[in-house]
Motif scaffolding. Structure first.
Motif, short mmCIF file in Angstrom:
data_model
loop_
_atom_site.label_atom_id
_atom_site.label_comp_id
_atom_site.label_asym_id
_atom_site.label_seq_id
_atom_site.Cartn_x
_atom_site.Cartn_y
_atom_site.Cartn_z
N ILE A 51 0.45 -0.88 0.43
CA ILE A 51 -0.28 0.13 0.06
C ILE A 51 1.14 1.76 -0.17
CG2 ILE A 51 -1.68 1.22 1.53
CD1 ILE A 51 -3.04 -1.01 2.30
N ILE A 52 2.10 1.37 0.63
CA ILE A 52 3.07 2.80 0.86
C ILE A 52 3.25 2.40 -0.28
CG2 ILE A 52 5.28 3.44 1.50
CD1 ILE A 52 4.20 2.94 4.25
N GLY A 53 3.78 1.71 -1.78
CA GLY A 53 4.37 1.69 -2.72
C GLY A 53 3.18 1.93 -3.30
N LEU A 54 2.28 1.25 -3.57
CA LEU A 54 1.31 1.92 -4.84
C LEU A 54 1.15 3.70 -4.01
CD1 LEU A 54 -0.82 1.20 -6.91
CD2 LEU A 54 -2.72 1.08 -4.26
N SER A 55 1.00 4.14 -2.53
CA SER A 55 0.81 5.75 -2.27
C SER A 55 1.78 6.07 -2.77
CB SER A 55 1.16 5.90 -1.00
OG SER A 55 -0.57 4.66 -0.93
N VAL A 56 3.29 5.61 -3.25
CA VAL A 56 3.62 6.47 -3.29
C VAL A 56 3.99 7.02 -5.00
CG1 VAL A 56 6.68 6.55 -3.18
CG2 VAL A 56 5.80 6.07 -1.57
N VAL A 57 3.53 5.45 -5.91
CA VAL A 57 3.70 5.95 -7.22
C VAL A 57 2.86 6.58 -7.38
CG1 VAL A 57 2.58 4.93 -8.77
CG2 VAL A 57 4.86 3.10 -7.76
N LEU A 58 1.61 6.49 -7.05
CA LEU A 58 0.56 7.67 -6.85
C LEU A 58 0.34 8.72 -6.71
CD1 LEU A 58 -2.55 5.18 -6.10
CD2 LEU A 58 -2.12 5.90 -8.22
N VAL A 59 0.85 9.15 -5.59
CA VAL A 59 1.96 10.35 -5.28
C VAL A 59 2.71 11.15 -6.14
CG1 VAL A 59 2.94 11.89 -4.60
CG2 VAL A 59 1.22 10.68 -2.84
N LEU A 60 3.41 10.77 -6.71
CA LEU A 60 4.77 10.94 -8.08
C LEU A 60 4.12 11.07 -9.64
CD1 LEU A 60 7.40 8.72 -7.48
CD2 LEU A 60 7.26 10.66 -6.99
N LEU A 61 2.73 10.14 -9.74
CA LEU A 61 1.71 10.73 -11.00
C LEU A 61 0.58 11.96 -10.88
CD1 LEU A 61 0.98 6.69 -11.75
CD2 LEU A 61 1.97 8.22 -12.75
N PHE A 62 0.12 11.25 -9.80
CA PHE A 62 -0.33 13.23 -8.79
C PHE A 62 0.51 14.66 -9.52
CE2 PHE A 62 -2.50 16.20 -6.37
CZ PHE A 62 -3.33 16.13 -6.82
N ALA A 63 1.58 14.26 -8.42
CA ALA A 63 2.93 15.62 -8.65
C ALA A 63 3.31 15.63 -10.26
CB ALA A 63 4.22 14.76 -8.17
N ASP A 64 2.91 14.80 -11.12
CA ASP A 64 3.44 14.67 -12.66
C ASP A 64 2.72 15.05 -13.23
OD1 ASP A 64 4.46 14.43 -15.48
OD2 ASP A 64 3.14 12.77 -15.29
N ALA A 65 0.76 14.74 -12.97
CA ALA A 65 -0.54 15.67 -13.88
C ALA A 65 -0.69 17.48 -13.40
CB ALA A 65 -1.11 14.74 -13.54
N PHE A 66 0.11 17.10 -12.11
CA PHE A 66 -0.37 18.96 -11.71
C PHE A 66 0.77 19.41 -12.18
CE2 PHE A 66 -0.03 21.68 -9.01
CZ PHE A 66 -0.91 22.13 -8.35
N MET A 67 1.80 18.88 -12.61
CA MET A 67 2.71 19.92 -13.50
C MET A 67 2.37 19.97 -14.63
SD MET A 67 6.92 18.95 -11.15
CE MET A 67 6.70 17.22 -12.33
N SER A 68 1.66 18.92 -15.60
CA SER A 68 1.77 19.11 -16.17
C SER A 68 0.22 20.11 -17.08
CB SER A 68 1.07 17.78 -17.38
OG SER A 68 2.03 16.72 -17.34
N VAL A 69 -0.25 20.12 -16.13
CA VAL A 69 -1.65 21.11 -15.76
C VAL A 69 -1.11 21.94 -16.20
CG1 VAL A 69 -3.50 21.58 -14.51
CG2 VAL A 69 -3.54 18.73 -15.12
N ASN A 70 -0.24 22.21 -14.95
CA ASN A 70 -0.28 23.63 -14.85
C ASN A 70 1.22 24.62 -15.98
OD1 ASN A 70 -0.49 24.30 -12.20
ND2 ASN A 70 1.03 23.49 -11.30
N LYS A 71 1.52 23.13 -16.40
CA LYS A 71 2.24 23.62 -18.14
C LYS A 71 1.28 24.32 -19.02
CE LYS A 71 3.81 20.54 -20.53
NZ LYS A 71 4.70 19.28 -21.26
N TYR A 72 0.59 23.58 -19.28
CA TYR A 72 -0.28 23.82 -20.21
C TYR A 72 -1.32 25.14 -19.89
CZ TYR A 72 0.50 19.66 -22.29
OH TYR A 72 1.01 18.55 -23.09
N ALA A 73 -1.54 25.23 -18.20
CA ALA A 73 -2.38 26.88 -17.93
C ALA A 73 -1.01 27.88 -17.96
CB ALA A 73 -3.21 26.09 -16.45
#
Length: 174
Positions: A51-73
């Motif tokens: 669960i901790i490993g999956l959480s870390v992966v999801l946090v990294l993907l969330f951060a990547d998506a957040f940076m992509s949204v900010n890039k396009y904004a």
């Protein structure tokens, strides 16, 4: 193509989490017994590490998506006053849409993972407390089923001892 595959996997994880939450809410006893077994297994160290490993992966993907949204904004703000053709704008809008979609999918997946973990902990704690209450209830039933004569003998002996003590104290005061 590779990021599309990763996000498809995240979507599948999200769908599995949603189905699992619905299963946690089903009140049938057969399903509840298997959920209790799963909840007890979820407290193991291997599952926690997963669960901790999956959480870390999801946090990294969330951060990547957040940076992509900010890039396009940011890209949209800088090109806001430039009039361009719809052909040029369409792929950019599609990429911004996919970035926002990925942000929402990763966020919901992360939230559901934490909710499932807490629900499993609550179910496991509830099961442990219920078994403890059942044990105490059975001990109480055994104690209540003892012969009444043993209970009255003990009460009579205690009353006689108390009376003799009081008489002895009264004689000492006189």
């Amino acid at each position: 193509m590779r990021m599309g595959f990763v996000w498809k996997l995240v979507e599948i994880v999200l769908l599995v989490e949603v189905v699992f939450v619905f299963l946690l809410c089903i009140p049938f006893s057969a399903v509840q017994k298997s959920i209790i077994t799963i909840a007890d297994a979820a407290n193991g160290p291997a599952v926690r590490k997963g669960i901790i490993g999956l959480s870390v992966v999801l946090v990294l993907l969330f951060a990547d998506a957040f940076m992509s949204v900010n890039k396009y904004a940011h890209h949209r703000e800088t090109n806001h006053f430039h009039h361009s053709s719809h052909r040029h704008e369409s792929p950019e809008k599609a990429s911004a849409f996919y970035a926002q979609r990925n942000l929402h999918i990763a966020g919901f997946c992360l939230i559901l993972l934490f909710v499932i973990y807490r629900l499993l902990n609550f179910i496991s704690e509830r099961h442990a407390l219920k078994s403890k209450v059942d044990t105490l209830q059975s001990q109480l039933d055994i104690a209540m089923k003892k012969p009444a004569s043993a209970a009255t003998t003990t009460t009579t002996t205690a009353t006689t001892a108390d009376a003799s003590t009081l008489r002895h104290r009264g004689a000492e005061k006189e």
